[in-house]
Design a protein around this motif. Structure first.
Motif, PDB file in Angstrom:
ATOM      1  N   ASP B  16      67.807  77.759 -21.889  1.00 20.92           N
ATOM      2  CA  ASP B  16      68.979  78.386 -22.505  1.00 20.92           C
ATOM      3  C   ASP B  16      70.186  77.443 -22.525  1.00 20.92           C
ATOM      4  O   ASP B  16      71.172  77.712 -23.194  1.00 20.92           O
ATOM      5  N   THR B  17      70.080  76.341 -21.782  1.00 25.37           N
ATOM      6  CA  THR B  17      71.197  75.404 -21.685  1.00 25.37           C
ATOM      7  C   THR B  17      70.683  73.968 -21.841  1.00 25.37           C
ATOM      8  O   THR B  17      69.616  73.629 -21.315  1.00 25.37           O
ATOM      9  N   LEU B  35      74.417  74.229 -30.281  1.00 23.56           N
ATOM     10  CA  LEU B  35      75.280  75.425 -30.257  1.00 23.56           C
ATOM     11  C   LEU B  35      74.919  76.369 -31.407  1.00 23.56           C
ATOM     12  O   LEU B  35      74.825  77.584 -31.222  1.00 23.56           O
ATOM     13  N   TYR B  39      72.172  77.890 -28.224  1.00 20.80           N
ATOM     14  CA  TYR B  39      72.081  77.403 -26.847  1.00 20.80           C
ATOM     15  C   TYR B  39      73.470  77.140 -26.265  1.00 20.80           C
ATOM     16  O   TYR B  39      74.435  76.938 -26.989  1.00 20.80           O
ATOM     17  N   ARG B  40      73.522  77.143 -24.927  1.00 22.40           N
ATOM     18  CA  ARG B  40      74.714  76.673 -24.226  1.00 22.40           C
ATOM     19  C   ARG B  40      74.566  75.171 -24.062  1.00 22.40           C
ATOM     20  O   ARG B  40      73.471  74.659 -23.862  1.00 22.40           O
ATOM     21  N   LYS B  42      76.042  71.622 -22.090  1.00 26.86           N
ATOM     22  CA  LYS B  42      76.859  70.959 -21.074  1.00 26.86           C
ATOM     23  C   LYS B  42      76.922  69.482 -21.454  1.00 26.86           C
ATOM     24  O   LYS B  42      75.885  68.828 -21.577  1.00 26.86           O
ATOM     25  N   ASN B  73      73.248  84.564 -31.577  1.00 27.22           N
ATOM     26  CA  ASN B  73      74.170  84.446 -30.445  1.00 27.22           C
ATOM     27  C   ASN B  73      74.931  83.122 -30.428  1.00 27.22           C
ATOM     28  O   ASN B  73      75.486  82.719 -29.407  1.00 27.22           O
ATOM     29  N   SER B  75      77.682  80.301 -30.725  1.00 25.16           N
ATOM     30  CA  SER B  75      79.135  80.213 -30.636  1.00 25.16           C
ATOM     31  C   SER B  75      79.518  78.784 -30.323  1.00 25.16           C
ATOM     32  O   SER B  75      78.918  78.146 -29.455  1.00 25.16           O
ATOM     33  N   ASP B  77      81.954  77.921 -28.802  1.00 25.45           N
ATOM     34  CA  ASP B  77      82.640  77.882 -27.508  1.00 25.45           C
ATOM     35  C   ASP B  77      81.681  77.809 -26.321  1.00 25.45           C
ATOM     36  O   ASP B  77      82.110  77.681 -25.177  1.00 25.45           O
ATOM     37  N   ASN B  78      80.375  77.878 -26.608  1.00 24.40           N
ATOM     38  CA  ASN B  78      79.382  77.832 -25.522  1.00 24.40           C
ATOM     39  C   ASN B  78      79.167  76.416 -24.997  1.00 24.40           C
ATOM     40  O   ASN B  78      78.039  75.996 -24.778  1.00 24.40           O
ATOM     41  N   THR B  80      80.661  73.211 -22.306  1.00 25.17           N
ATOM     42  CA  THR B  80      81.566  72.726 -21.261  1.00 25.17           C
ATOM     43  C   THR B  80      81.413  71.209 -21.182  1.00 25.17           C
ATOM     44  O   THR B  80      80.325  70.676 -21.416  1.00 25.17           O
TER      45      THR B  80
END
Lengths: 323, 323
Positions: B16-17, B35, B39-40, B42, B73, B75, B77-78, B80
């Motif tokens: 998921d990341t 994204l 997915y998230r 990093k 889903n 975004s 913004d997901n 960091t």
């Protein structure tokens, strides 16, 4: 190249009829295009089944041409097929020769066309390989003979490469380039004879690298095609190889690209050796990209490319979904 | 290539990341794509202005990604951005490394990533030039290191070339190929390391021929780009170089093409020499085209090509008209 000036072409606005000499895939494609642009076409071909094949080709091309937009007076019936060459070129304002790629055949045919065509008419050859200097040797009036090299299919691909031979007059080259532009083509006028012209040289380098890869088991035929269709091929209809690398340089453009990735030209990334990246070559490539960019920043070019790639991908998905 | 089997990857449905290590043009493009697929992400990058640049890149790419269709889903913004590498890879299911093309830097960075990433995670490098064999020399667990080479921009061009190094496990290569396909990429899995992989070798051959032409005054930068965008470039998003010539052979396809135009491989149409057209090479190319055609006749392929070229031309005209 020595260009003679002994040729005075007719006014291209007076052209209403075009002769297509040789009507296979390329000549027939030209015929379809000329018809769609509203011209009458007179065709000649020695093959007994040429006419039915031509009619099928035009029928198959017509829906595509209709989608791209027909001239107001366009009709696919504005064509006659002749067995006599003199009859085929009688009264025409332009001749497009698209015979098989056999030098002696082209030499003799161009001489025959020249002998029976009105003296103020430009005669262009669709040859993809020969220069006009070697093709024009038998013709009495080589000054009006030019290469007008199309891409398959000539009714959809805009590119035409125009180049004269040593005996071609500058007036004929100029007339042919202006004429093709008048009828909606994208024209490259070359100032010298280069084997393979421009687009075929580029395409051929890629093709030969691909054959080497298949030959060595480095890639399959399908992998090679997928590598292009789903990779750089999606960028090339909107930005050619030069502008593509201008964008690869980020905001620094081609200058950044050449200065930072120039050393990779020495990498064995293809079997074709690179030229030395002299300051002259570097500057010529950067200046050319700047000229092409015509004031658009790399950021603007990226936005234009992205919008085009999406449009292209969506268009292709629609075609494939409908097939 | 010797492939070790000492690597057991996680279930890709549990991912998921994703970690993006290096977030310049390519790494940032990957981040935007991940994204958009829901997915998230990093991200890690040592450059102090990496984060604002990344945000700008994602903002610029998002409208395009929206037009192509976002995951439910998704975004932007997901994401960091981290200054600590171990923190960036903590909890991720996949790592995409896109650091600058400097071998020693890649060797050290891949070793560092490997040292702090969970053992069942595949780590892919976006390198466009190095093989994993030479990049993996410093890593403790080279079995999970693969090349996953994208094309710019990674958020729009589907192609990813996957290839392992001598110490990469077959399981990691297989996982990476399946993973990229799962997230919507077009994947080419290579069974050996070839400098430049496939697409870059083909592109580079064309590019080098173009540089030679500029160097010799045979064509200008603008003529080269026009030769591609308005010529063969219009065919390549739908049919690659192999299938293009399959159609150039008329109803006889690639067999006719090779048997009749094979001799032109000896012509000086590019500075790249052609391989000898042995019966084996001839048959391999013909068989590959037949496989790709998958039962479609040349006539059907021509119709498909024509429809696509019209759609592409109309799409580009719309983009240019709107610009």
């Amino acid at each position: 190249m020595t260009m003679t000036e002994d040729f005075t072409p007719l006014d291209m606005n007076d052209v209403d009829t075009i002769a297509c000499v040789g009507i296979g895939t390329i000549g027939g494609g030209w015929a379809a295009y000329f018809l769609a642009r509203g011209y009458r076409v007179k065709a000649w071909d020695p093959s007994p089944d040429a006419e039915p094949k031509l009619r099928r080709l035009i029928d198959a091309a017509w829906p595509a041409l209709t989608k791209l937009g027909l001239a107001p007076n366009a009709s696919k019936d504005n064509i006659t097929v002749h067995t006599d060459l003199a009859e085929a070129v009688d009264g025409v304002g332009f001749v497009q020769e698209s015979a098989p790629e056999v030098l002696e055949l082209k030499q003799n045919l161009l001489a025959q066309i020249d002998a029976v065509t009105a003296p103020d008419v430009v005669i262009a050859s669709s040859t993809s390989g020969y220069g006009m200097t070697e093709m024009a040797t038998e013709a009495a009036n080589p000054s009006r003979l030019v290469v007008g090299h199309p891409f398959n299919p000539p009714y959809l691909i805009p590119l035409v490469e125009v180049v004269g031979g040593e005996q071609t007059s500058a007036a004929a080259v100029k007339w042919a380039s202006a004429w093709y532009e008048l009828i909606g083509k994208s024209v490259i006028t070359m100032d010298r004879e280069v084997p393979g012209f421009i687009a075929n040289r580029l395409q051929e380098a890629l093709w030969r690298e691909a054959l080497h890869m298949v030959d060595n088991g480095e890639a399959t035929v399908e992998q090679i095609d997928l590598a292009i269709t789903d990779g750089p091929g999606l960028r090339w209809p909107i930005q050619g190889p030069m502008l593509t690398f201008h964008l690869a340089g980020g905001e620094g453009g081609m200058a950044h690209m050449l200065d930072h990735f120039g050393p990779s030209l020495l990498s064995p990334w293809t079997r074709l050796d690179a030229p030395e990246l002299t300051p002259e070559l570097r500057n010529a490539v950067i200046a050319g990209c700047d000229e092409e960019a015509a004031g658009r920043s790399v950021v603007e070019l990226v936005a234009e490319r992205d919008e085009a790639i999406i449009a292209i991908r969506n268009a292709i998905a629609k075609v494939k979904g409908g097939a």
